[in-house]
Design a protein around this motif. Structure first.
Motif, short mmCIF file in Angstrom:
data_model
loop_
_atom_site.label_atom_id
_atom_site.label_comp_id
_atom_site.label_asym_id
_atom_site.label_seq_id
_atom_site.Cartn_x
_atom_site.Cartn_y
_atom_site.Cartn_z
N VAL A 100 -2.44 3.67 5.56
CA VAL A 100 -2.88 3.59 6.96
C VAL A 100 -4.34 4.04 7.05
O VAL A 100 -4.71 5.10 6.53
CB VAL A 100 -2.00 4.47 7.88
CG1 VAL A 100 -2.51 4.38 9.32
CG2 VAL A 100 -0.54 4.04 7.80
N ASP A 101 -5.17 3.23 7.70
CA ASP A 101 -6.55 3.59 7.95
C ASP A 101 -6.66 4.30 9.29
O ASP A 101 -5.84 4.08 10.20
CB ASP A 101 -7.42 2.33 7.94
CG ASP A 101 -8.89 2.64 8.14
OD1 ASP A 101 -9.50 3.16 7.19
OD2 ASP A 101 -9.42 2.37 9.23
N ALA A 102 -7.71 5.13 9.46
CA ALA A 102 -7.91 5.85 10.71
C ALA A 102 -8.12 4.91 11.89
O ALA A 102 -7.96 5.32 13.05
CB ALA A 102 -9.10 6.81 10.57
N ALA A 103 -8.49 3.65 11.63
CA ALA A 103 -8.68 2.68 12.70
C ALA A 103 -7.36 2.18 13.27
O ALA A 103 -7.35 1.42 14.24
CB ALA A 103 -9.49 1.50 12.19
N GLY A 104 -6.25 2.58 12.67
CA GLY A 104 -4.95 2.17 13.19
C GLY A 104 -4.43 0.88 12.59
O GLY A 104 -3.57 0.21 13.18
N ILE A 105 -4.90 0.51 11.41
CA ILE A 105 -4.43 -0.67 10.71
C ILE A 105 -3.81 -0.22 9.39
O ILE A 105 -4.40 0.59 8.67
CB ILE A 105 -5.56 -1.67 10.44
CG1 ILE A 105 -6.14 -2.15 11.78
CG2 ILE A 105 -5.07 -2.87 9.62
CD1 ILE A 105 -7.37 -3.03 11.63
N GLY A 106 -2.63 -0.71 9.11
CA GLY A 106 -1.93 -0.29 7.90
C GLY A 106 -1.42 -1.46 7.09
O GLY A 106 -1.45 -2.62 7.53
N LEU A 107 -0.93 -1.14 5.91
CA LEU A 107 -0.34 -2.12 5.02
C LEU A 107 0.86 -1.50 4.33
O LEU A 107 0.76 -0.42 3.73
CB LEU A 107 -1.35 -2.58 3.96
CG LEU A 107 -0.80 -3.47 2.84
CD1 LEU A 107 -0.37 -4.82 3.38
CD2 LEU A 107 -1.83 -3.64 1.72
N ALA A 108 2.01 -2.17 4.43
CA ALA A 108 3.18 -1.80 3.66
C ALA A 108 3.32 -2.81 2.53
O ALA A 108 3.53 -4.00 2.78
CB ALA A 108 4.43 -1.79 4.53
N ASP A 109 3.16 -2.34 1.31
CA ASP A 109 3.19 -3.20 0.13
C ASP A 109 4.40 -2.83 -0.72
O ASP A 109 4.67 -1.64 -0.93
CB ASP A 109 1.91 -3.01 -0.67
CG ASP A 109 1.87 -3.84 -1.94
OD1 ASP A 109 2.00 -5.06 -1.85
OD2 ASP A 109 1.72 -3.24 -3.02
N ALA A 110 5.15 -3.82 -1.18
CA ALA A 110 6.39 -3.52 -1.88
C ALA A 110 6.60 -4.42 -3.08
O ALA A 110 6.26 -5.61 -3.05
CB ALA A 110 7.58 -3.65 -0.93
N ARG A 111 7.18 -3.85 -4.12
CA ARG A 111 7.72 -4.63 -5.22
C ARG A 111 9.18 -4.91 -4.92
O ARG A 111 9.91 -4.03 -4.44
CB ARG A 111 7.57 -3.88 -6.54
CG ARG A 111 6.14 -3.63 -6.97
CD ARG A 111 6.07 -2.74 -8.20
NE ARG A 111 6.71 -3.37 -9.35
CZ ARG A 111 7.33 -2.68 -10.31
NH1 ARG A 111 7.43 -1.35 -10.23
NH2 ARG A 111 7.87 -3.32 -11.34
N LEU A 112 9.62 -6.11 -5.20
CA LEU A 112 11.00 -6.52 -4.94
C LEU A 112 11.75 -6.67 -6.26
O LEU A 112 11.20 -7.18 -7.25
CB LEU A 112 11.02 -7.83 -4.16
CG LEU A 112 10.26 -7.83 -2.83
CD1 LEU A 112 10.25 -9.24 -2.23
CD2 LEU A 112 10.86 -6.83 -1.84
N HIS A 113 13.01 -6.27 -6.25
CA HIS A 113 13.82 -6.31 -7.46
C HIS A 113 15.22 -6.83 -7.13
O HIS A 113 15.69 -6.72 -5.98
CB HIS A 113 14.01 -4.91 -8.07
CG HIS A 113 12.75 -4.15 -8.30
ND1 HIS A 113 12.17 -4.01 -9.56
CD2 HIS A 113 11.96 -3.44 -7.46
CE1 HIS A 113 11.08 -3.27 -9.47
NE2 HIS A 113 10.93 -2.91 -8.20
N ASP A 114 15.89 -7.38 -8.15
CA ASP A 114 17.35 -7.48 -8.12
C ASP A 114 17.85 -6.66 -9.30
O ASP A 114 17.07 -5.95 -9.96
CB ASP A 114 17.82 -8.94 -8.13
CG ASP A 114 17.41 -9.70 -9.38
OD1 ASP A 114 17.02 -9.06 -10.40
OD2 ASP A 114 17.46 -10.94 -9.37
#
Length: 283
Positions: A252-266
């Motif tokens: 999350v940046d202080a400007a109020g913009i974020g990113l949720a980044d994920a690796r996916l698995h089975d």
């Protein structure tokens, strides 16, 4: 995990209070070709009349794959969703169109709308032709601990009895829903995506991928909103099995913009990645 473009604009669907009293056997009931009725199991944690984005994401992915003119030798390699506004719990219609068709790739768009209304969620999928002869497989990244290694982890408190939180089984191997920071969570559907129809492995991945920002929440739910207006899923391998794992990190940046980044698995290992752009603000 949040499923609305702006929580303040979310209007409750008439009759939503009664949905908890209606027995449901799946997230959706198929009414007719391209028409579905959402059940209370689709309900998200923020608004009683709106869906979590996971179930409609899976429904749109299913529509891309099962359209009448879909080629059997292609599969989804990337699908991006735009969450235009809250997805209401009620009757919905899906339309699909091919934007580009080639020998090795095609781009397909699917739109989800309440009956007679403008679309509330859009999906654009890149499908790639499967190789006729096997090529060397290179699968990056280690596997995560299997779901059998951990017990069931409850959701954070939700103010209604029935919803996405009761239709999904969750098992964390790292973190929890109420513990700030990165998280790794196995998820399994407890009911079918569509009543009376077989649930596919792709359904299981797409219904879980939108939970990345909740799994890796870095801010207090009670003090901040961190809402995703989109979701992109990349898959280098077709998923298998009942379980999908989301190994997520949020910035999350202080400007109020974020990113949720994920690796996916089975359960056989890594299958791809997902990403969500986040709007972050004090409540």
């Amino acid at each position: 995990m949040a499923d609305v473009a702006d929580l303040d604009d979310a209007d409750e669907l008439d009759g939503a209070d009664e949905l908890d009293d209606v027995p449901a056997e799946g997230f959706y009931e198929r009414i007719d070709t391209g028409r579905f009725l959402a059940s209370a199991y689709t309900r998200g944690p923020w608004d009683r009349g709106s869906q979590h984005a996971g179930p409609p994401a899976a429904l749109l992915g299913r529509a891309v794959e099962e359209r009448p003119d879909a080629r059997d030798d292609m599969r989804i390699a990337r699908i991006t969703y735009e969450i235009v506004r809250p997805v209401p719990i009620g009757p919905l219609e899906i339309t699909t169109s091919v934007l580009r068709a080639g020998r090795g790739t095609e781009v397909v768009e699917a739109a989800l709308a309440p009956a007679g209304a403008a679309p509330v969620m859009l999906a654009r999928a890149l499908r790639i032709r499967v190789a006729g002869e096997p090529v060397p497989a290179v699968l990056p990244g280690p596997a995560v601990p299997p779901p059998a290694a951990v017990g069931r982890t409850p959701f954070f408190p939700v103010p209604w009895a029935t919803g996405y939180h009761t239709a999904m089984e969750t098992r964390f191997t790292e973190g929890t829903f109420v513990e700030p920071g990165p998280g790794t969570c196995w998820m399994r559907m407890r009911v079918p995506l569509i009543v009376g129809e077989e649930t596919r492995p792709l359904d299981r991945v797409l219904i879980a991928a939108d939970s990345g920002n909740g799994i890796s929440a870095v801010l207090d739910f009670a003090k901040y909103v961190f809402i995703n207006g989109d979701l992109t899923v990349h898959l280098h391998r077709h998923p298998v099995g009942e379980w999908a794992c989301v190994e997520a990190r949020t910035s999350v940046d202080a400007a109020g913009i974020g990113l949720a980044d994920a690796r996916l698995h089975d359960e056989e290992g890594p299958i791809g990645r997902s990403a969500q752009s986040l709007y972050v603000a004090p409540r």
